[in-house]
Design a protein around this motif. Structure first.
Motif, PDB file in Angstrom:
ATOM      1  N   LYS A   1      -2.145   5.207  -7.728  1.00  0.00           N
ATOM      2  CA  LYS A   1      -2.311   6.305  -6.777  1.00  0.00           C
ATOM      3  C   LYS A   1      -2.065   5.845  -5.344  1.00  0.00           C
ATOM      4  N   ASN A   2      -2.437   4.592  -5.055  1.00  0.00           N
ATOM      5  CA  ASN A   2      -2.379   4.129  -3.660  1.00  0.00           C
ATOM      6  C   ASN A   2      -1.583   2.853  -3.428  1.00  0.00           C
TER       7      ASN A   2
ATOM      8  N   ASP B   1       3.176  11.588  -4.715  1.00  0.00           N
ATOM      9  CA  ASP B   1       2.688  11.109  -6.011  1.00  0.00           C
ATOM     10  C   ASP B   1       3.571   9.940  -6.441  1.00  0.00           C
ATOM     11  N   LEU B   2       3.101   8.718  -6.182  1.00  0.00           N
ATOM     12  CA  LEU B   2       3.903   7.532  -6.463  1.00  0.00           C
ATOM     13  C   LEU B   2       4.228   7.371  -7.942  1.00  0.00           C
ATOM     14  N   LYS B   3       3.335   7.779  -8.795  1.00  0.00           N
ATOM     15  CA  LYS B   3       3.528   7.570 -10.228  1.00  0.00           C
ATOM     16  C   LYS B   3       4.730   8.328 -10.777  1.00  0.00           C
ATOM     17  N   THR B   4       5.062   9.439 -10.178  1.00  0.00           N
ATOM     18  CA  THR B   4       6.181  10.247 -10.676  1.00  0.00           C
ATOM     19  C   THR B   4       7.428  10.144  -9.805  1.00  0.00           C
ATOM     20  N   SER B   5       7.303   9.565  -8.638  1.00  0.00           N
ATOM     21  CA  SER B   5       8.434   9.559  -7.698  1.00  0.00           C
ATOM     22  C   SER B   5       9.174   8.234  -7.627  1.00  0.00           C
ATOM     23  N   VAL B   6       8.708   7.219  -8.346  1.00  0.00           N
ATOM     24  CA  VAL B   6       9.384   5.916  -8.365  1.00  0.00           C
ATOM     25  C   VAL B   6       9.734   5.584  -9.814  1.00  0.00           C
ATOM     26  N   LYS B   7      11.028   5.516 -10.119  1.00  0.00           N
ATOM     27  CA  LYS B   7      11.431   5.299 -11.508  1.00  0.00           C
ATOM     28  C   LYS B   7      12.758   4.557 -11.605  1.00  0.00           C
TER      29      LYS B   7
ATOM     30  N   SER C   1       0.864  -1.180   0.000  1.00  0.00           N
ATOM     31  CA  SER C   1       0.000   0.000   0.000  1.00  0.00           C
ATOM     32  C   SER C   1       0.898   1.227   0.000  1.00  0.00           C
ATOM     33  N   LYS C   2       0.349   2.365  -0.295  1.00  0.00           N
ATOM     34  CA  LYS C   2       1.133   3.594  -0.329  1.00  0.00           C
ATOM     35  C   LYS C   2       1.811   3.849   1.011  1.00  0.00           C
ATOM     36  N   ASN C   3       1.071   3.696   2.077  1.00  0.00           N
ATOM     37  CA  ASN C   3       1.634   3.944   3.405  1.00  0.00           C
ATOM     38  C   ASN C   3       2.750   2.961   3.746  1.00  0.00           C
ATOM     39  N   GLU C   4       2.556   1.681   3.403  1.00  0.00           N
ATOM     40  CA  GLU C   4       3.575   0.663   3.653  1.00  0.00           C
ATOM     41  C   GLU C   4       4.850   0.988   2.878  1.00  0.00           C
ATOM     42  N   PHE C   5       4.670   1.338   1.617  1.00  0.00           N
ATOM     43  CA  PHE C   5       5.819   1.638   0.758  1.00  0.00           C
ATOM     44  C   PHE C   5       6.604   2.838   1.281  1.00  0.00           C
ATOM     45  N   ILE C   6       5.891   3.901   1.619  1.00  0.00           N
ATOM     46  CA  ILE C   6       6.547   5.122   2.098  1.00  0.00           C
ATOM     47  C   ILE C   6       7.299   4.861   3.400  1.00  0.00           C
ATOM     48  N   LYS C   7       6.728   4.073   4.283  1.00  0.00           N
ATOM     49  CA  LYS C   7       7.357   3.778   5.563  1.00  0.00           C
ATOM     50  C   LYS C   7       8.714   3.106   5.356  1.00  0.00           C
ATOM     51  N   ILE C   8       8.774   2.158   4.432  1.00  0.00           N
ATOM     52  CA  ILE C   8      10.037   1.463   4.153  1.00  0.00           C
ATOM     53  C   ILE C   8      11.002   2.376   3.401  1.00  0.00           C
ATOM     54  N   ALA C   9      10.472   3.106   2.421  1.00  0.00           N
ATOM     55  CA  ALA C   9      11.313   3.994   1.606  1.00  0.00           C
ATOM     56  C   ALA C   9      11.977   5.078   2.453  1.00  0.00           C
ATOM     57  N   GLU C  10      11.269   5.561   3.447  1.00  0.00           N
ATOM     58  CA  GLU C  10      11.841   6.596   4.321  1.00  0.00           C
ATOM     59  C   GLU C  10      13.082   6.081   5.039  1.00  0.00           C
ATOM     60  N   LYS C  11      13.070   4.820   5.408  1.00  0.00           N
ATOM     61  CA  LYS C  11      14.215   4.222   6.091  1.00  0.00           C
ATOM     62  C   LYS C  11      15.434   4.161   5.166  1.00  0.00           C
TER      63      LYS C  11
END
Length: 327
Positions: free
Chosen positions: A280-281, A232-238, A212-222
């Protein structure tokens, strides 16, 4: 020395998170053989004498145990490769395991024993009691098959220009093995990309992991990603760079440039070969293969064996330019 430090750094990072205990299709653990690529020249005298024993640090009791090399190779193959595999694949695995162990023993860098059975450090090893527990009613059949395979190649090791090799292996490649330099930052002439088309036939060749968006962001922040940029996940992951083999080398996540290996470990992916689908999510990883992809693919080795390749053919295929020398 520079190359050595790079490898030590890589190993230190790897220990933080390597999914070595995850089950393969056959329940054997993945192994990255995180052995340093520091060169160890072996003299003619060493090439004619094989040590009879090796001291293995056992994680089950945190003690070093001295065992025969034959038993060690049996236990290492049992820990690393399914015994249902073809005998020639098992022989190839035995040579790889022996090579790594002999090399580690010669390096003499371990404080507790010659080598550890911790797969996040070296390669696995399980003793006879553990093999009985693992194989159950098939123990006698598999133990006989195992000992015969190890006996047939006893004392044989891989060398490159008179030096013991780092016989890296993985469970399933993405169809091509990876060049070690792309992931380790150090050129290893015998660990280069080769075809391993049999891997694509594995029933577990592909896997999918979604967050989920929240799960992904939590790990990515680490990993150092900017939370605001991940709105905006569509433009921030490439994915920005892949190797010729298909491994993700660079990926930008929330303004932070990461490697495919870093993503693999952080998100518990089976391989650094993946594509990313964002909505989006949610974020979905579609993954190919299992393991880092360097060196011998175990599934690929079995495929070759089933198609008439000998263990020598298999080793020659995956470890370019090496020679098998019997001690």
């Amino acid at each position: 020395m520079k190359n050595y430090l790079i490898l030590i750094l890589f190993c230190a990072i790897s220990i933080l998170f390597i999914p070595l205990a995850m089950a393969e299709p056959s329940s054997a653990p993945e192994n990255t053989t995180q052995l340093t690529t520091e060169q160890t020249t072996v003299t003619d005298n060493q090439q004619t004498k094989s040590p009879e024993t090796i001291s293995v640090f056992r994680t089950v009791n945190n003690k070093a145990e001295k065992i025969t090399f034959f038993e060690y190779v049996c236990g290492s193959v049992a820990a690393e490769m399914p015994l249902a595999y073809n005998e020639e694949a098992l022989k190839a695995q035995a040579v790889a395991c022996y090579t790594n162990a002999l090399r580690q023993k010669n390096l003499g860098t371990e404080k507790n024993g010659d080598i550890s059975d911790d797969t996040t450090v070296h390669q696995g090893y399980i003793d006879a009691d553990q093999r009985k527990e693992k194989w159950g009613k098939d123990f006698e059949k598999y133990e006989k098959k195992l000992q015969k395979a190890v006996e047939d190649v006893e004392g044989e090791a891989l060398y490159y220009k008179n030096q013991l090799c780092v016989a890296a292996f993985c469970a399933i490649s993405n169809g091509k093995t990876e060049d070690a330099e792309n992931l380790w930052g150090t050129k290893v002439p015998y660990l280069v990309s080769v075809d391993s088309e049999g891997d694509t036939l594995s029933p577990t060749y592909t896997s999918t992991v979604s967050f989920s968006k929240n799960e992904f962001i939590k790990i990515a922040e680490k990993l150092g990603s900017d939370k605001e940029k991940l709105s905006d996940l569509k433009t921030s992951v490439k994915i920005t760079k892949k190797s010729l083999s298909g491994t993700v080398l660079k990926i930008t996540v929330g303004g932070k440039e990461l490697t495919g290996e870093e993503i693999r470990k952080a998100f518990s992916l089976r391989s650094p070969t993946f594509t990313v689908k964002t909505t989006k999510n949610a974020v979905t990883f579609n993954v190919s293969g299992y393991g880092h992809g360097i060196g011998m693919s175990q599934y690929g080795a079995n495929y070759l064996a089933e198609n008439g390749y000998s263990y020598k053919d298999i080793l020659e295929h995956y470890y370019s330019g090496t020679k098998i020398i019997k001690k």
